[in-house]
Structures are given as structure tokens and as C-alpha cells.
Design an enzyme around this catalytic site. Structure first.
Site, PDB file in Angstrom:
ATOM      1  N   ASP A 113       0.947  -1.183   0.001  1.00 34.67           N
ATOM      2  CA  ASP A 113      -0.130  -0.062   0.040  1.00 34.67           C
ATOM      3  C   ASP A 113       0.734   1.250  -0.054  1.00 34.67           C
ATOM      4  OD1 ASP A 113      -2.475  -1.410  -0.153  1.00 34.67           O
ATOM      5  OD2 ASP A 113      -2.659  -1.269   2.085  1.00 34.67           O
ATOM      6  N   ASP A 125      -1.726  14.206  21.609  1.00 31.22           N
ATOM      7  CA  ASP A 125      -0.660  13.608  20.789  1.00 31.22           C
ATOM      8  C   ASP A 125      -0.878  14.274  19.071  1.00 31.22           C
ATOM      9  OD1 ASP A 125       0.519  12.573  22.921  1.00 31.22           O
ATOM     10  OD2 ASP A 125       0.196  10.472  22.144  1.00 31.22           O
TER      11      ASP A 125
END
Length: 341
Positions: free
Chosen positions: A67, A172
Site C-alpha cells: 500500500d 498527541d
């Protein structure tokens, strides 16, 4: 006399140098009447840049890899109508249409124009740096991540949808993904799977310090906006498809919406996305209770790691068997294929 047909093979340098599969594929394409160019570098362009794309007369781009290599190929066809056909030489290969042992069949079908086109939604991103009069523009087939630049601190973000503030928190970071990217980083972070024909964007917070920090899904006509607050303890870092990236100072606004462009994937089978999902993720389509009732008595069939009760789900079982991923001995590592996820 018919014109020359052009094909581009996109692969990874290590794959090209470590075996014969790439050279065999190129030779088969040439025997099928194609003039072939090979691109095997995986260097990412700069964020906001416009890298070169394939020639206008390119008929198809054949990707040999995982991918991650397909994401590289997507950069080469961005803003063009050239389709991509993926042949999986990696592990999952969610975007790939064929496995490596099906190479000859894939090339034969391409040569005969025996394929359909699956148009995938692309996300467009505008980055407004503090004081800028115009945004930096980029895009993503899978996802756009806005994360903390300082690994030891949080980035403080304000989240807006259609210019209405919905939330703000330290975290984050956040992931904004397309339906195609919903099975990648966003899925790992707890986001839902979105079927490719759904026109939507989703935002998934990463370790948000907030009581309400759930994934959000908006329609294709809406826009996500994320502001890095001036009092954030960390600057930001943006990355598109795990490739094009740059640092962002406090006070930056990032806006993500549906792009007017799409990516064209060549499809050689009519199998639904659900079948791909079951096969690639090896989903347990029969629960443990049903297995306990019938699986041990011989009244159930086991195919490709799934348990199917006798007389039930035969079609699904056959599809799973037909599209089963190749084993580890037939695949290259993610690192060799440039897979980012």
C-alpha cells in the site's frame, strides 16, 4: 497503425534488485504491446510542492509492492485521469487488486482493457501559516495527520466544523482520513471503517486530554479546521499520506475538505468492499458461540481461517478462498515496499 501504448511500473528499489518478479512483469507488459517506464524511487516530495506526474499518454500505472508503494504512485497520477492497478507484493495490500501469483492474469486483463474504474475520494488541505496571505496546499488519498512536534509535550488544538468550534484539547495529535484511509492509521487509532463509496471525512483524536474526544464524521460538503493554539506547549507537525510533511508553528490553521480531484483505481473483479474487508482483516464471520455449538462436530466448514456452518455462507466462503492473501513466503516485507502504515 495503432499508436504505442504506454504503461508505467512503480515499484521499490529493493524489490527490483532482489528478485525477478519486477523484470518478469515488465517483460510481460512489453509482450502485450506496451512501452514500459519503471519508477522505483520512493523519495517523498516536499509538502505543498507539485512533483512531476506521468506522461499525458500513459494508459495505466501498474504498482508492484504494498500500500505504501501505491501511495507513491498516487503522487504520480495526481490531477490526471490515469488509473492505477495494484499487484500486492507486501503484507496486507488493501488497495491492491491482485496478489503476486496472479500477475499474468492481471497484465492480460489490462492489455484487453478488461477492467472497470473505481474512483476514490481525495482530501484537500490548506495550511494557513501565521501572517500568510495565501495557504500552502496539499492533498491525501489516505489521511492527513496533525501531530505534536515535541515528543515530550502535547499540542493544543481547537477543532472546528464549518467554522463552528466544537472542541479544544491537548493531545498527541489528530488524524483526518478519507474513506480509503479509514482502514489505515485512523482504524488503528480507534476510528470506524467507512465504505469507499461514502463521501465523508473523519477526524480521530490521538490520546486527547479531554472528556469528549470521540471520532467525528462529516459529509463531503463540510470542512474540518484545526488551529494550533498560541499557548500550545508544542508546535505542530503535519504529514500527508505518511510522506509529504513539514513543521507548523503555533498560530497555524489547517483546513481539510473534499478535493475536486479523485484517484482512479483499476478494478478487475466485481467483489464488494465487504469481501475485501473480511479477507484482508481475516474477520471471524462466525462467532465463538456458533463455533462452540457446531464447529467441533463437523457440521461447519473452515475456509481461509473462517468457520462457516454447513449450508450457510458458501458464497462468502468461496470468495474468501478465491481472494485469499498469499502466505509470508510469497511476500516482501513492508520495509522493502515502502509501506508506511
Amino acid at each position: 497503425m495503432a499508436g504505442v501504448r504506454h504503461a508505467v511500473v512503480v515499484t521499490h528499489t529493493r524489490l527490483r534488485e532482489s528478485g525477478t518478479v519486477v523484470s518478469e512483469a515488465v517483460e510481460q507488459l512489453r509482450q502485450a504491446g506496451f512501452e514500459v517506464s519503471i519508477i522505483d524511487n520512493t523519495e517523498a516530495p516536499e509538502f505543498g510542492s507539485r512533483p512531476p506526474v506521468v506522461r499525458d499518454d500513459t494508459e495505466i500505472v501498474v504498482v508492484l509492492g504494498g500500500d505504501g508503494t501505491i501511495l507513491r504512485a498516487a503522487e504520480l497520477v495526481h490531477c490526471t485521469s490515469v488509473p492505477i492497478l495494484g499487484v500486492n507484493l507486501g503484507h496486507v495490500g488493501f488497495l491492491a487488486e491482485f496478489e503476486s501469483f496472479q500477475m499474468s492474469e492481471a497484465i492480460r486483463r489490462v492489455a484487453e482493457h478488461d477492467y472497470s474504474i473505481d474512483e476514490r475520494m481525495i482530501a484537500h488541505v490548506d495550511v494557513w501559516l501565521p501572517g500568510a496571505s495565501a495557504p500552502l496546499e496539499d492533498w491525501a488519498l489516505n489521511d492527513i495527520t496533525l501531530e505534536r512536534a515535541d515528543r515530550g509535550k502535547m499540542v493544543e488544538l481547537s477543532i472546528r466544523v464549518d467554522d463552528v468550534e466544537m472542541s479544544s484539547f491537548g493531545c498527541d495529535g489528530v488524524i483526518v482520513s478519507t474513506p480509503t484511509g479509514s482502514t489505515a492509521y485512523a482504524f488503528s487509532a480507534g476510528g470506524p471503517v467507512i465504505w469507499p463509496n461514502v463521501k465523508a471525512l473523519q477526524l480521530v483524536p490521538l490520546a486527547a486530554h479531554a472528556l469528549f474526544a470521540r471520532p467525528l464524521i462529516i459529509g463531503a460538503g463540510s470542512t474540518f479546521a484545526m488551529d494550533i493554539l498560541d499557548d500550545s506547549t508544542s508546535d505542530g507537525w503535519i504529514c500527508c499520506d505518511g510522506r509529504r510533511q513539514r513543521a507548523l508553528p503555533k498560530g497555524t490553521r489547517v483546513e481539510v475538505r473534499q478535493s475536486k480531484d479523485t484517484l482512479r483505481l483499476a478494478r478487475l473483479s466485481g467483489a464488494p468492499f465487504t469481501n475485501r474487508l473480511v479477507t484482508k482483516f481475516d474477520l471471524p464471520v462466525v462467532g465463538w458461540r456458533e463455533q462452540a455449538r457446531g464447529g467441533a462436530t463437523g457440521a461447519a466448514a473452515v475456509r481461509h481461517g473462517h468457520v462457516f456452518p454447513e449450508g450457510v455462507g458458501d458464497t462468502l466462503a468461496e470468495r474468501a478462498a478465491d481472494t485469499a492473501a498469499v502466505g509470508p513466503a510469497d511476500t516482501a516485507t513492508d520495509a522493502e515496499n515502502g509501506v508506511i502504515r
